[in-house]
Scaffold this motif. Structure first.
Motif, mmCIF file in Angstrom:
data_model
loop_
_atom_site.group_PDB
_atom_site.id
_atom_site.type_symbol
_atom_site.label_atom_id
_atom_site.label_comp_id
_atom_site.label_asym_id
_atom_site.label_seq_id
_atom_site.Cartn_x
_atom_site.Cartn_y
_atom_site.Cartn_z
ATOM 1 N N SER A 3 2.451 12.212 -9.619
ATOM 2 C CA SER A 3 1.551 13.366 -9.686
ATOM 3 C C SER A 3 2.143 14.639 -9.091
ATOM 4 O O SER A 3 1.860 15.734 -9.586
ATOM 5 C CB SER A 3 0.217 13.049 -9.007
ATOM 6 N N GLN A 4 2.953 14.518 -8.039
ATOM 7 C CA GLN A 4 3.483 15.699 -7.347
ATOM 8 C C GLN A 4 4.987 15.883 -7.541
ATOM 9 O O GLN A 4 5.543 16.899 -7.123
ATOM 10 C CB GLN A 4 3.183 15.608 -5.844
ATOM 11 N N HIS A 5 5.672 14.872 -8.076
ATOM 12 C CA HIS A 5 7.114 14.914 -8.343
ATOM 13 C C HIS A 5 7.958 14.943 -7.068
ATOM 14 O O HIS A 5 9.131 15.316 -7.106
ATOM 15 C CB HIS A 5 7.483 16.086 -9.260
ATOM 16 N N ARG A 6 7.364 14.560 -5.952
ATOM 17 C CA ARG A 6 8.051 14.520 -4.653
ATOM 18 C C ARG A 6 7.179 13.732 -3.704
ATOM 19 O O ARG A 6 6.048 13.372 -4.029
ATOM 20 C CB ARG A 6 8.307 15.927 -4.111
ATOM 21 N N LEU A 7 7.692 13.480 -2.493
ATOM 22 C CA LEU A 7 6.924 12.784 -1.468
ATOM 23 C C LEU A 7 6.575 13.734 -0.338
ATOM 24 O O LEU A 7 7.377 14.591 0.030
ATOM 25 C CB LEU A 7 7.719 11.613 -0.878
ATOM 26 N N LYS A 8 5.403 13.537 0.231
ATOM 27 C CA LYS A 8 5.035 14.255 1.441
ATOM 28 C C LYS A 8 5.970 13.801 2.563
ATOM 29 O O LYS A 8 6.471 12.669 2.545
ATOM 30 C CB LYS A 8 3.589 13.941 1.830
ATOM 31 N N ASP A 9 6.196 14.670 3.546
ATOM 32 C CA ASP A 9 7.074 14.320 4.666
ATOM 33 C C ASP A 9 6.623 13.041 5.352
ATOM 34 O O ASP A 9 7.445 12.185 5.696
ATOM 35 C CB ASP A 9 7.134 15.462 5.689
ATOM 36 N N GLU A 10 5.319 12.889 5.535
ATOM 37 C CA GLU A 10 4.787 11.693 6.197
ATOM 38 C C GLU A 10 5.062 10.432 5.374
ATOM 39 O O GLU A 10 5.437 9.389 5.913
ATOM 40 C CB GLU A 10 3.284 11.851 6.419
ATOM 41 N N ALA A 17 0.836 -1.205 0.000
ATOM 42 C CA ALA A 17 0.000 0.000 0.000
ATOM 43 C C ALA A 17 0.871 1.256 0.000
ATOM 44 O O ALA A 17 0.597 2.221 -0.726
ATOM 45 C CB ALA A 17 -0.941 -0.006 1.197
ATOM 46 N N LEU A 18 1.935 1.237 0.781
ATOM 47 C CA LEU A 18 2.847 2.379 0.832
ATOM 48 C C LEU A 18 3.533 2.583 -0.523
ATOM 49 O O LEU A 18 3.683 3.721 -0.983
ATOM 50 C CB LEU A 18 3.877 2.192 1.945
ATOM 51 N N ALA A 19 3.922 1.515 -1.174
ATOM 52 C CA ALA A 19 4.555 1.638 -2.496
ATOM 53 C C ALA A 19 3.598 2.280 -3.494
ATOM 54 O O ALA A 19 4.021 3.090 -4.324
ATOM 55 C CB ALA A 19 5.020 0.275 -3.000
ATOM 56 N N ARG A 20 2.306 1.951 -3.406
ATOM 57 C CA ARG A 20 1.336 2.592 -4.309
ATOM 58 C C ARG A 20 1.268 4.088 -4.018
ATOM 59 O O ARG A 20 1.227 4.901 -4.946
ATOM 60 C CB ARG A 20 -0.049 1.964 -4.160
ATOM 61 N N THR A 21 1.243 4.459 -2.742
ATOM 62 C CA THR A 21 1.201 5.876 -2.365
ATOM 63 C C THR A 21 2.435 6.600 -2.888
ATOM 64 O O THR A 21 2.339 7.700 -3.445
ATOM 65 C CB THR A 21 1.084 6.022 -0.834
ATOM 66 N N ILE A 22 3.589 5.971 -2.713
ATOM 67 C CA ILE A 22 4.846 6.582 -3.167
ATOM 68 C C ILE A 22 4.821 6.801 -4.676
ATOM 69 O O ILE A 22 5.144 7.894 -5.162
ATOM 70 C CB ILE A 22 6.047 5.727 -2.724
ATOM 71 N N ALA A 23 4.447 5.787 -5.427
ATOM 72 C CA ALA A 23 4.418 5.923 -6.882
ATOM 73 C C ALA A 23 3.441 7.020 -7.302
ATOM 74 O O ALA A 23 3.768 7.857 -8.154
ATOM 75 C CB ALA A 23 4.048 4.594 -7.537
#
Length: 192
Positions: A145-152, A134-140
Motif C-alpha cells: 500500500s505504501q511502497h516502503r516500510l515505516k521506521d518502526e 503478524a509482523l510479516a502481514r504488516t510488512i506485506a
C-alpha cells in the motif's frame, strides 16, 4: 476451511472463474520447450501458475523461476513464515492461484487455521498470533500500500530476522507480488 476457498473468499478474487486471457503459446518453439522442460524436470514438476504466461518469454521464465526456487527451496525463512507471507500477499493483491496453491502449504506448515481465515476474510488477526507472522502481514501490507516500510516496522523486522532475513522476506513479498500481478492480468486460473 472450505475446500473450494477461492469461490467463497471474502473479498472475492476478481479473476476467479474468468477465462484465461494470456495462457501459454499454442505451440512452443525450441526455447519455450526447453524452458518448459526445465520446469517439468525441476522441483515444480510442471508448467503452471505464472509460468503459463511467462512461456512467451523463456529468458524471463527461467530468471523468475530461479528466484522463486531460491526463495521456496533454498531460503532461510521457516516454512510457516514463508507460506504465511505468500498467503498474505495473495490476499493483499487478490490472486486466486497463489492463494489456492499456498493455503494448504501454510496449513501443513502449522499456520493456525484461525489466522488463515482472518486473512481470507480481511479481518484482524487473533490476539495470540505468532509475532513474526503478524509482523510479516504488516510488512506485506505496508509494502503493497505504501511502497516502503515505516521506521518502526523496519526496526521490528531487523530485531526479528536480522538484515539477511529481512532482505529475504522483502524479496519474498516482492517476488510474489510480481507473479500475482502477472497472473491477475493473465487471469491465470487457480490450481486444479
Amino acid at each position: 476451511m472450505n475446500p473450494n476457498r477461492s469461490a467463497t473468499a471474502i473479498p472475492a478474487f476478481p479473476e476467479a472463474g474468468l477465462s484465461e486471457r494470456l495462457g501459454p503459446p499454442d505451440t512452443l518453439d525450441a526455447d519455450q520447450q526447453a524452458a518448459a522442460d526445465e520446469l517439468i524436470n525441476g522441483p515444480r514438476r510442471g508448467v503452471y501458475g505464472p509460468f503459463r504466461p511467462l512461456l512467451h518469454r523463456p529468458p524471463l521464465l527461467q530468471a523468475v523461476a530461479k528466484v522463486g526456487e531460491t526463495l521456496r527451496y533454498a531460503g532461510t525463512l521457516d516454512d510457516a513464515l514463508r507460506e504465511w507471507t505468500i498467503c498474505v500477499v495473495a490476499r493483499e493483491v487478490s490472486n486466486v492461484f497463489e492463494w489456492d496453491m499456498h493455503l494448504p502449504l501454510a496449513e501443513a506448515a502449522g499456520v493456525p487455521a484461525i489466522a488463515l481465515a482472518a486473512i481470507e476474510r480481511g479481518t484482524a488477526l487473533p490476539g495470540d498470533m505468532r509475532g513474526d507472522l503478524a509482523l510479516a502481514r504488516t510488512i506485506a501490507a505496508e509494502l503493497i500500500s505504501q511502497h516502503r516500510l515505516k521506521d518502526e516496522t523496519y526496526a521490528d523486522a531487523l530485531r526479528t530476522w536480522g538484515e539477511a532475513g529481512t532482505v529475504e522476506l522483502l524479496t519474498l513479498v516482492g517476488y510474489f507480488v510480481m507473479v500475482c500481478w502477472l497472473m491477475n492480468v493473465a487471469r491465470t486460473p487457480g490450481p486444479a
